[in-house]
Every structure is written in structure tokens, then in C-alpha cells.
Scaffold this active site. Structure first.
Site, PDB file in Angstrom:
ATOM      1  N   HIS A 169     -10.925  77.633  41.665  1.00 29.52           N
ATOM      2  CA  HIS A 169     -11.426  78.522  42.702  1.00 29.52           C
ATOM      3  C   HIS A 169     -12.428  77.815  43.613  1.00 29.52           C
ATOM      4  O   HIS A 169     -12.645  78.243  44.743  1.00 29.52           O
ATOM      5  CB  HIS A 169     -12.015  79.808  42.118  1.00 29.52           C
ATOM      6  CG  HIS A 169     -13.150  79.616  41.174  1.00 29.52           C
ATOM      7  ND1 HIS A 169     -12.991  79.534  39.812  1.00 29.52           N
ATOM      8  CD2 HIS A 169     -14.483  79.513  41.400  1.00 29.52           C
ATOM      9  CE1 HIS A 169     -14.173  79.391  39.233  1.00 29.52           C
ATOM     10  NE2 HIS A 169     -15.105  79.375  40.180  1.00 29.52           N
ATOM     11  N   ASP A 197      -6.881  77.634  36.824  1.00 26.92           N
ATOM     12  CA  ASP A 197      -8.177  77.470  37.502  1.00 26.92           C
ATOM     13  C   ASP A 197      -8.678  76.030  37.398  1.00 26.92           C
ATOM     14  O   ASP A 197      -9.653  75.752  36.707  1.00 26.92           O
ATOM     15  CB  ASP A 197      -9.207  78.444  36.917  1.00 26.92           C
ATOM     16  CG  ASP A 197     -10.415  78.625  37.829  1.00 26.92           C
ATOM     17  OD1 ASP A 197     -10.371  78.147  38.978  1.00 26.92           O
ATOM     18  OD2 ASP A 197     -11.405  79.236  37.384  1.00 26.92           O
ATOM     19  N   GLY A 273     -22.616  78.976  39.758  1.00 22.62           N
ATOM     20  CA  GLY A 273     -22.821  77.572  40.058  1.00 22.62           C
ATOM     21  C   GLY A 273     -22.295  76.654  38.972  1.00 22.62           C
ATOM     22  O   GLY A 273     -22.134  75.454  39.188  1.00 22.62           O
ATOM     23  N   SER A 275     -19.289  76.809  37.706  1.00 22.39           N
ATOM     24  CA  SER A 275     -17.835  76.673  37.807  1.00 22.39           C
ATOM     25  C   SER A 275     -17.407  75.214  37.888  1.00 22.39           C
ATOM     26  O   SER A 275     -17.953  74.431  38.667  1.00 22.39           O
ATOM     27  CB  SER A 275     -17.324  77.394  39.054  1.00 22.39           C
ATOM     28  OG  SER A 275     -17.319  78.774  38.877  1.00 22.39           O
ATOM     29  N   SER A 290     -14.743  78.259  33.982  1.00 23.52           N
ATOM     30  CA  SER A 290     -14.089  79.097  34.989  1.00 23.52           C
ATOM     31  C   SER A 290     -14.969  80.285  35.385  1.00 23.52           C
ATOM     32  O   SER A 290     -15.293  80.470  36.546  1.00 23.52           O
ATOM     33  CB  SER A 290     -12.747  79.602  34.443  1.00 23.52           C
ATOM     34  OG  SER A 290     -12.160  80.562  35.287  1.00 23.52           O
TER      35      SER A 290
END
Length: 306
Positions: A169, A197, A273, A275, A290
Site C-alpha cells: 500500500h 501487500d 508509519g 508499514s 501491513s
């Protein structure tokens, strides 16, 4: 106005409903190991089929306020989580499909929605925090050098030789990424989101990509597959290093902007943050952060299978 609740769609014996207000409550709701039935091949096949049906419904946009679901082989049930106050038709229809086969589904109510862990933050160009040209796993990366930009976390270097990784993402949100000093890192050259992802970033010339993850005791020397009950740690640019245990495999998560299949759930904490950050067990890389609950736990991570 009276509080809306899910209408019972089957007799009470077919439904286990738990109000899970946090990790401790969720753990308490799990059946004791000695009481858990053995789940044979036929039962697992039925559960996998039921999960696949829910996955298809969710990808068609009909999951409503259902949050995530997975096959629990220890309880021999399909575990489905929903938000409270689910009086809307889509959620009731989705839950009705989940409960269509008596005795195979455990429905749990969770207090907080799950979401991706990308952050919107001010760029930090000019604030060099380390030597330019070297990027470790777990470092903050930014989608621009001025104003409000997306912030994610660098994952594993050299999972694909000569490249680095972050969440899908993040790659969906922006194609060019920078380090905290405003140095251009590179461009997203392969990614998938939703569905999965993960993103692969190909750096511009001059970057050094060590196999070391910030906060880890040793460099990453290989990559593997997470196992149920395994102790894991993760590194996020917001939360730093957080450790926990793998609590579910092959989880489907209903994020607000898309459904992701095949994630791993762990009890580690995290925040916006984080991710794309690396999840590992010792020197073995296992996945990329994720998303998760807004209060920090559980965390979902993408396996290294791309």
C-alpha cells in the site's frame, strides 16, 4: 437510540460470540489446548472452502464491518471478527454466510477497526540521521522532500538481490521514495495491493544495502515462513522494535480500501508509519508489516512469498 446488535442467524449452539477488548480478552476467549478438537483433513477442507467463499464475498465489497477471518486449526473453527453495532444489512448478510454451516464458525466482536499502518507526516529533508548512501532495514522512508508526505518503513534489503522492500500500500500511494535525509532512494518497480501487500523498490546508483535490521541482534542471513506460535520481532519507523508471537496464519483482512489475503497475525504492537517494516525471528526474515489495530495489537504482516 437502543444499541444495534447482530441478529442471531442460527441457534446459540452454532455461535460463539466474544467481546474482545484487547489481547488478554482475546487470549482468554481461545479454547484451552486440551479441550480443542483435532481438526482432520476433511474438516480443514470444509473450513478452507468456507473461508474462500467469504474471501470472494469480501472482494466483491460485501463484507461490511467484518474485520478479518482465518481458519483456526486448533479450535477447528473459522474465526471471524466484526466491529460492534453491526446492524447494517451487508454485515449481517456476510455473517449469515459465515454461520451457514452449524458448528464451524467462531464469531468475535472486536472494539477497534483494523487499518494499514502508513502515516501522513511532514517531510524531514535536510535532517540527516545517518551516513547518506546506506539504508538499513527498519529505517523511515518518505514519499517526498517537502510538505506533508507519506511515511513508511524500509523492509528487507536484498530479498530480491539489489533491491529493497516495503508494504504494497506504500507502493500504491507513491512510486518514488526518499530517506530521512531527503536523498532519493529509488522507484517502486514491482508491487501488489490489494490482494497482497508488498512492494519492491529498485534503488538509484550509489546506495549500500546491508542485510542488517535496526535494533536486531544480528544481520538477516536468510528468509523463511512463519509458523503458528513462533516468537517474532518487528521494526517500525514509528514504534521501534516490538516483539510478540504468531497467533494465526493465512488471515484475510478487510482494510477500508481493499481486501488482503494470506497475511500473518501476531501479538506484536505497532502504529502508523510502521508499514513495510521487517518482521523476523533471529537472523531469519519472515515478512513485512501491513497493518493492525489502532491501539497497537494485533499486527498483520505480509509473508515473504513474492
Amino acid at each position: 437510540m437502543p444499541r444495534k446488535v447482530l441478529r442471531p442467524l442460527l441457534p446459540a449452539a452454532a455461535l460463539v460470540l466474544t467481546a474482545a477488548l484487547g489481547p488478554a480478552a482475546a487470549a482468554a476467549a481461545a479454547p484451552a489446548a486440551e479441550d480443542a478438537p483435532r481438526c482432520g483433513a476433511a474438516e480443514l477442507s470444509r473450513l478452507d472452502g468456507l473461508k474462500s467463499d467469504l474471501d470472494a464475498r469480501a472482494e466483491a465489497g460485501t463484507a461490511g464491518r467484518a474485520q478479518y477471518w482465518y481458519v483456526d486449526p486448533q479450535a477447528c473453527r473459522l474465526a471471524v471478527t466484526v466491529l460492534p453495532d453491526n446492524g447494517d444489512g451487508r454485515t449481517e448478510d456476510f455473517v449469515g454466510a459465515a454461520l451457514a454451516t452449524p458448528g464451524l464458525t467462531q464469531l468475535t466482536e472486536v472494539a477497534e477497526p483494523v487499518g494499514r499502518r502508513i502515516a501522513l507526516a511532514p517531510a524531514t529533508a535536510g535532517q540527516v540521521v545517518r551516513a547518506p548512501g546506506t539504508l538499513h532495514g527498519g529505517s523511515a522512508i518518505y514519499s517526498g522532500t517537502s510538505g506533508l508526505v507519506y511515511r513508511c518503513t524500509n523492509g528487507f534489503n536484498n530479498y530480491r538481490p539489489g533491491t529493497t522492500t516495503t508494504a504494497g500500500h506504500c507502493g500504491h500511494a507513491a512510486k518514488t521514495w526518499y530517506d530521512a535525509g531527503g536523498n532519493r532512494l529509488g522507484t517502486v518497480t514491482d508491487w501488489r495491493y490489494p490482494g497482497a501487500d508488498w512492494s519492491v523498490i529498485t534503488p538509484v546508483s550509489g546506495w549500500t544495502l546491508p542485510d542488517y535490521v535496526l535494533g536486531a541482534a544480528k544481520p538477516i542471513s536468510g528468509f523463511g515462513k512463519a509458523a503458528l506460535g513462533e516468537a517474532v520481532c518487528g521494526r517500525g519507523s514509528t514504534s521501534g522494535t516490538s516483539c510478540g508471537q504468531v497467533t494465526a496464519l493465512n488471515v484475510t483482512v478487510n482494510y477500508p480500501d481493499g481486501v488482503v489475503r494470506g497475511l500473518v497475525r501476531s501479538s506484536q504492537s505497532g502504529g502508523e508509519g510502521d508499514s513495510g517494516g521487517p518482521v523476523y525471528d533471529g537472523a531469519t526474515g519472515l515478512g513485512l508489516i501491513s497493518g493492525g489495530a489502532s491501539s497497537g495489537s494485533p499486527t498483520f504482516f505480509q509473508p515473504l512469498n513474492f
